[in-house]
Design an enzyme around this catalytic site. Sequence first.
Site, short mmCIF file in Angstrom:
data_model
loop_
_atom_site.label_atom_id
_atom_site.label_comp_id
_atom_site.label_asym_id
_atom_site.label_seq_id
_atom_site.Cartn_x
_atom_site.Cartn_y
_atom_site.Cartn_z
N GLU A 1 0.80 -1.22 0.00
CA GLU A 1 0.00 0.00 0.00
C GLU A 1 0.84 1.27 0.00
O GLU A 1 0.80 2.06 0.96
CB GLU A 1 -0.96 0.00 1.20
CG GLU A 1 -1.88 -1.21 1.23
CD GLU A 1 -3.00 -1.10 2.26
OE1 GLU A 1 -3.01 -0.13 3.03
OE2 GLU A 1 -3.87 -1.98 2.27
N ASN B 1 -5.52 -5.17 -1.95
CA ASN B 1 -6.00 -5.09 -0.57
C ASN B 1 -7.31 -4.32 -0.60
O ASN B 1 -7.36 -3.23 -1.16
CB ASN B 1 -5.01 -4.32 0.32
CG ASN B 1 -3.66 -5.02 0.44
OD1 ASN B 1 -3.48 -6.13 -0.07
ND2 ASN B 1 -2.74 -4.39 1.13
N TYR C 1 -10.96 -3.21 1.61
CA TYR C 1 -11.77 -3.18 2.83
C TYR C 1 -13.15 -2.58 2.60
O TYR C 1 -14.14 -3.11 3.06
CB TYR C 1 -11.04 -2.40 3.94
CG TYR C 1 -9.80 -3.11 4.41
CD1 TYR C 1 -9.88 -4.07 5.43
CD2 TYR C 1 -8.56 -2.89 3.82
CE1 TYR C 1 -8.75 -4.76 5.86
CE2 TYR C 1 -7.42 -3.58 4.24
CZ TYR C 1 -7.52 -4.51 5.25
OH TYR C 1 -6.43 -5.20 5.66
N GLU D 1 -5.02 -8.66 1.18
CA GLU D 1 -5.62 -8.27 2.47
C GLU D 1 -7.11 -8.07 2.28
O GLU D 1 -7.54 -7.45 1.31
CB GLU D 1 -5.06 -6.94 3.00
CG GLU D 1 -3.71 -7.02 3.63
CD GLU D 1 -3.23 -5.66 4.16
OE1 GLU D 1 -4.07 -4.80 4.52
OE2 GLU D 1 -2.00 -5.48 4.19
C1 PNW Z 1 -4.06 -1.69 5.72
N1 PNW Z 1 -6.98 3.96 4.69
O1 PNW Z 1 -4.06 -0.42 6.23
C2 PNW Z 1 -2.69 -2.23 6.07
O2 PNW Z 1 -2.01 -2.85 5.03
C3 PNW Z 1 -2.66 -3.03 7.32
O3 PNW Z 1 -1.39 -2.96 7.91
C4 PNW Z 1 -3.77 -2.57 8.25
O4 PNW Z 1 -3.68 -3.14 9.52
C5 PNW Z 1 -5.07 -2.90 7.58
O5 PNW Z 1 -5.14 -2.35 6.27
C6 PNW Z 1 -6.31 -2.46 8.34
O6 PNW Z 1 -6.34 -1.07 8.50
C7 PNW Z 1 -4.85 0.61 5.81
O7 PNW Z 1 -7.08 4.89 5.48
C8 PNW Z 1 -4.91 1.71 6.65
O8 PNW Z 1 -7.49 3.98 3.56
C9 PNW Z 1 -5.61 2.82 6.27
C10 PNW Z 1 -6.26 2.82 5.06
C11 PNW Z 1 -6.22 1.73 4.21
C12 PNW Z 1 -5.50 0.61 4.62
#
Ligand code: PNW
Length: 477
Positions: free
Chosen positions: A172, A301, A303, A378
């Site tokens: 990322e 990755n 979410y 992820e």
């Molecule tokens: C990712 N955002 O982090 C990371 O690769 C991991 O280390 C982390 O623990 C996981 O996702 C969960 O947060 C992110 O703000 C952190 O867009 C912030 C963002 C996206 C991914």
Amino acid sequence: MTPVTPETSVTFPPAFLWGAATSAYQIEGAVREGGRTPSIWDTFSHTPGRTAGGDTGDIAVDHFHRYREDVALMAELGLNAYRFSVSWSRVQPTGRGPAVQVGLDFYRRLVDELLAHGIRPAVTLYHWDLPQELEDAGGWPERETAYRFAEYARLVGEALGDRVDQWITLNEPWCSAFLGYGSGVHAPGRTEPAATLRAAHHLNLAHGLGVSALRSVMPARNTVGVSLNSAVVRPVSQDPADLAAVRRIDDLANGIFHGPMLHGAYPETLFAATASVSDWSYVEDGDLGAIGRRLDALGLNYYTPTLVSAARTPVSGPRADGHGASEHSPWPGADDVAFHRMPGERTEMGWTIDPTGLHELIMRYSREAPGVPLYVTENGAAYDDKPDPDGRVHDPERIAYLHGHLSAVRRALTDGADVRGYYLWSLMDNFEWAYGYAKRFGAVHVDYTTLERTPKSSALWYAQAARNGVLPPVPDV
Ligand code: PNW
């Protein structure tokens, strides 16, 4: 339990990788052992006010000392893949010079333990923990950092290339550049729009030079890729102004990395939109060729999606974009874009649950990177998990999240995408960056007093999926 009928059974190919992911600073602890020096995350987490509760990774979940137990747990859960990252300042403390053998030995032992249990390792070289000395010399906004990364990649490739066949240069880079140098919610906590774009370019360069460095020292059978948190950007309406806002954020989130990595150029629209912030003069002749090396794999990755509109008035202050609370925007040149909370159910991070975004993302990259195998490197959810009086940890919401997203992966396979594996974020509860230990992403619960590990019900559910290649039913919540 809802009975599964043949029509609803979700089956994966036999070779599919069922993994879990972690990163060094989030789990290892042992920050002063074996000659390891501070990284920017040690400095940042020890700066008052930077992380929730002043939490640091000093001990984290003590994986450095408990890796055998953790690998045994992975094996019990039937995982056939594990993605972890190497701490740069553990193997090359100042970010320069020869590697420290005790640092490399830790990762050799970890890899050997994984292989002995039939678990395939995937190594991420950089998951945000830059040696502090390199930040003191200017950090990612400086070109020199990319050269230092290539050197570090070569050292690790030489040491582990005989036993690790899956390599990821950066995790990322958007977060490293835009949260580290833009909004400042991540280390090193700088808030400089121009430096953000310079950082992004030098991360791209680091990736490209890293790919070449790895290939120069490793067996040709090994694969090299990158893990990107590619955004799924959606408009609040089909109004042309809102569609233009999508384009703006898509360039700053996706095009800025995929452009040079996959298509040999930055989007022209990115240059135009950021012209008042940066002249991009640090992009030198030959850089795009170096960055655009063929990829053997692309890691996605995912979410939650991002919802945007045109801002009727310029936006300042905290935004609803889920990127943390900062007065500074992570998005240079996008003050005319507003972020909105997506409707629908959310996880403990406040991130809306929408598996259709994962399907969309996979299909987009099947088109943009034809012939490149894809991995979900992820995906997962934070919930406020607490053990029951009997000691068990029930997390049906996480099971529902995983079921929804793995079903989206399965749909993408049906639609022709070449997805080879899925890594759940995360194997176990850990240091969630600026949120400290308050957010639990693990499939395995960690008691932060005793450091005892307890598989949550989602871990048992995932284990069954991994063993059978079929998603088990989702329990009624
Ligand atoms: C990712 N955002 O982090 C990371 O690769 C991991 O280390 C982390 O623990 C996981 O996702 C969960 O947060 C992110 O703000 C952190 O867009 C912030 C963002 C996206 C991914």
